[in-house]
Scaffold this active site. Sequence first.
Site, PDB file in Angstrom:
ATOM      1  N   LYS A 273       0.859  -1.186   0.000  1.00 20.16           N
ATOM      2  CA  LYS A 273       0.000   0.000   0.000  1.00 20.16           C
ATOM      3  C   LYS A 273       0.898   1.239   0.000  1.00 20.16           C
ATOM      4  O   LYS A 273       2.054   1.175   0.401  1.00 20.16           O
ATOM      5  CB  LYS A 273      -0.863   0.023   1.263  1.00 20.16           C
ATOM      6  CG  LYS A 273      -1.860  -1.117   1.348  1.00 20.16           C
ATOM      7  CD  LYS A 273      -3.245  -0.565   1.652  1.00 20.16           C
ATOM      8  CE  LYS A 273      -4.239  -1.671   1.882  1.00 20.16           C
ATOM      9  NZ  LYS A 273      -4.497  -1.937   3.287  1.00 20.16           N
TER      10      LYS A 273
ATOM     11  N   HIS B  51       1.882   7.017   2.855  1.00 17.33           N
ATOM     12  CA  HIS B  51       1.218   8.304   2.662  1.00 17.33           C
ATOM     13  C   HIS B  51       1.722   9.390   3.615  1.00 17.33           C
ATOM     14  O   HIS B  51       2.618   9.139   4.430  1.00 17.33           O
ATOM     15  CB  HIS B  51      -0.301   8.151   2.735  1.00 17.33           C
ATOM     16  CG  HIS B  51      -0.777   7.500   3.995  1.00 17.33           C
ATOM     17  ND1 HIS B  51      -0.723   8.136   5.202  1.00 17.33           N
ATOM     18  CD2 HIS B  51      -1.317   6.285   4.219  1.00 17.33           C
ATOM     19  CE1 HIS B  51      -1.217   7.334   6.131  1.00 17.33           C
ATOM     20  NE2 HIS B  51      -1.590   6.201   5.562  1.00 17.33           N
TER      21      HIS B  51
ATOM     22  N   HIS C 141       2.097   8.528   7.186  1.00 19.13           N
ATOM     23  CA  HIS C 141       3.276   7.724   7.523  1.00 19.13           C
ATOM     24  C   HIS C 141       4.525   8.596   7.589  1.00 19.13           C
ATOM     25  O   HIS C 141       5.439   8.322   8.356  1.00 19.13           O
ATOM     26  CB  HIS C 141       3.461   6.606   6.500  1.00 19.13           C
ATOM     27  CG  HIS C 141       2.412   5.537   6.590  1.00 19.13           C
ATOM     28  ND1 HIS C 141       1.608   5.191   5.535  1.00 19.13           N
ATOM     29  CD2 HIS C 141       2.010   4.769   7.624  1.00 19.13           C
ATOM     30  CE1 HIS C 141       0.771   4.243   5.909  1.00 19.13           C
ATOM     31  NE2 HIS C 141       0.983   3.974   7.182  1.00 19.13           N
TER      32      HIS C 141
HETATM   33  N1  ARG Z   1       0.414  -0.160   9.841  1.00 14.93           N
HETATM   34  C1  ARG Z   1      -0.473   0.690  10.562  1.00 14.93           C
HETATM   35  C2  ARG Z   1      -1.035   1.784   9.646  1.00 14.93           C
HETATM   36  O1  ARG Z   1      -0.455   2.091   8.644  1.00 14.93           O
HETATM   37  C3  ARG Z   1       0.190   1.357  11.724  1.00 14.93           C
HETATM   38  C4  ARG Z   1       0.780   0.410  12.737  1.00 14.93           C
HETATM   39  C5  ARG Z   1       0.792   1.014  14.081  1.00 14.93           C
HETATM   40  N2  ARG Z   1       1.484   0.242  15.064  1.00 14.93           N
HETATM   41  C6  ARG Z   1       0.952  -0.709  15.795  1.00 14.93           C
HETATM   42  N3  ARG Z   1       1.717  -1.321  16.663  1.00 14.93           N
HETATM   43  N4  ARG Z   1      -0.300  -1.034  15.714  1.00 14.93           N
HETATM   44  O2  ARG Z   1      -2.058   2.338   9.964  1.00 14.93           O
END
Ligand code: ARG
Length: 569
Positions: free
Chosen positions: A124, A127, A130
């Site tokens: 994905k 963005h 991030h």
């Molecule tokens: N991958 C998730 C996202 O892009 C964020 C992960 C956050 N960290 C966690 N330990 N849940 O929304």
Amino acid sequence: MDYKKIVAQRIKQLVDLEIETIENLIEIPPRPEMGEFAFPCFQLAKTMKKAPNMIAKDLKEKIENQGFEKIECFGPYLNFFLDKGVFIKNTIEKILEEGENYGSSKMGEGKNIVVEYSSPNIAKPFHVGHLFTTVIGNSLYKILSFEGYNCIGINHLGDWGTQFGKLIYAYKNWVDEEALSKDPIKELLRIYVKFHDEAEIDPELNNQAKMYFKRLEDGSSEEVALWTKFRDLSLVEFKKLYEILNVKFDSYAGESFYCDKMDEVIKDIDSKGLLVESNGAKVVMLEDYNIPPCIIKKSDGATIYATRDLAAATYRKKTYDFYKNIYVVGKDQALHFKQVFTTLKLMGNDWADDCQHVAFGTVRFADKKLSTRKGDVIFLNDLLNQAVAKTLEIINEKNPQLENKEDVAKKVGIGAIVFTYLKNHRERDIVFNWEEMLSFEGETGPYVQYTYARAKSILRKVQQTNSNSGTNVELDYNKLNSKEEFELVKQLEGFQNSIMYAIDNLEPSMVTRYVIDVAKAFNKFYTQHNISNLEDESNKKAKIKMVEATCQVIKNALNLIGIEVVERM
Ligand code: ARG
């Protein structure tokens, strides 16, 4: 030298309060005419059975004032005025002696802090959100390490979950290999979106996807190979960004890493009698905390995001024995983390209190044309490239002779974006505006970097003209007796204080605001005082030291927010 501590110790000799209490009570007066520190006497009124004004007066009579210019009462406050000459000398000498370590300490020694940040999702787009977690996490990592903490930077990749079953189905049916090799994330996103469109028409696709995810979970070689391919392709793209931003991680243990660690956690939850059946799913009820249940297993037996977070936190405690475990993740996931932390606590883990969600706001663009493409991975590259290109334009206009223009434009352009992200309280939403962000005036990255480069150019200039004159004259810090100079040095002295605030609040913006203030104080000084034309060598030399110290502090502070300085621009 910690002047606040000295003030607190002097007061301690006269009153019956803990030193920490005194330190917490001490304030910074709102105006320079009121001195550098103020101690309010209200709290003493009860025990001393006297009006605060009277207490302030009494204290003034008795307090030892050596090392201070004066100590005075302002109503119920006792105000301390530093001996400016001594203060300026001590501060500048300390900065120049400690150099790039100025502002650092050993306060965190022996303590491990897990900092989780970035954590994009495989296949994905990476963005703008991030990018937000990436720059905040990177800065917190640097700030905490600077104060002696041992940080473990973790990129908790979103690389597991039922969506990979969908992606495998989509790949097998629709992938365009050429497009995939050209722009992997774009093509993976295209087929993923196509899957959702097609599944609307034919829901049977969802069963297919489930089947593929099951095969992946069971370790079937074909599915594992595809998943590995998606992951590798995505990581190559992500790492390009990290390279540009100069961001690093100690671990890329993402969600998939916890596949084989979940059973144990689920067993643990069950053995504590917390696992409850609800509509076929297994959940932990959290109604006592006024939040929805934490789902551990879905009705089809699949584990989810939260389960992997429970396993991850447990693993981190075992592996790193963390003092703190912080998650830099958007504020839209606040409930998720509440559920996870509360569940961990209910499981009997006291360390759940050491887990903290460091939330941040959303990102928008003032420029409409850009916002319609929000979420597109190209967009992020665009954003960075545009920042660099626009900065180059500005440099070409202002300083066409500059050497290494491209390199400077890169540092300043990327720095401008990072600075924008870290300028305000992290939970505040951000609206990107090119003109504002890249301006050399106002509270921007380029403004601070320009201030640094300008200070450096002053130093180069005096070094050139000065190499054979005035070598025997002693520098005299007492000559730095203007208001602007004192205000600047006061700012320089406050660096570590700003870092402490940043750590207490896990808020890099405290350092960003600080470096803006330093730049402002320097520019105020610079517009009022000329250095190169100064006849008085002892004064000139002292000013040069002050400018050197200013450069050092700006450099150290920018480094903590992930921005590199440039020597010329
Ligand atoms: N991958 C998730 C996202 O892009 C964020 C992960 C956050 N960290 C966690 N330990 N849940 O929304």
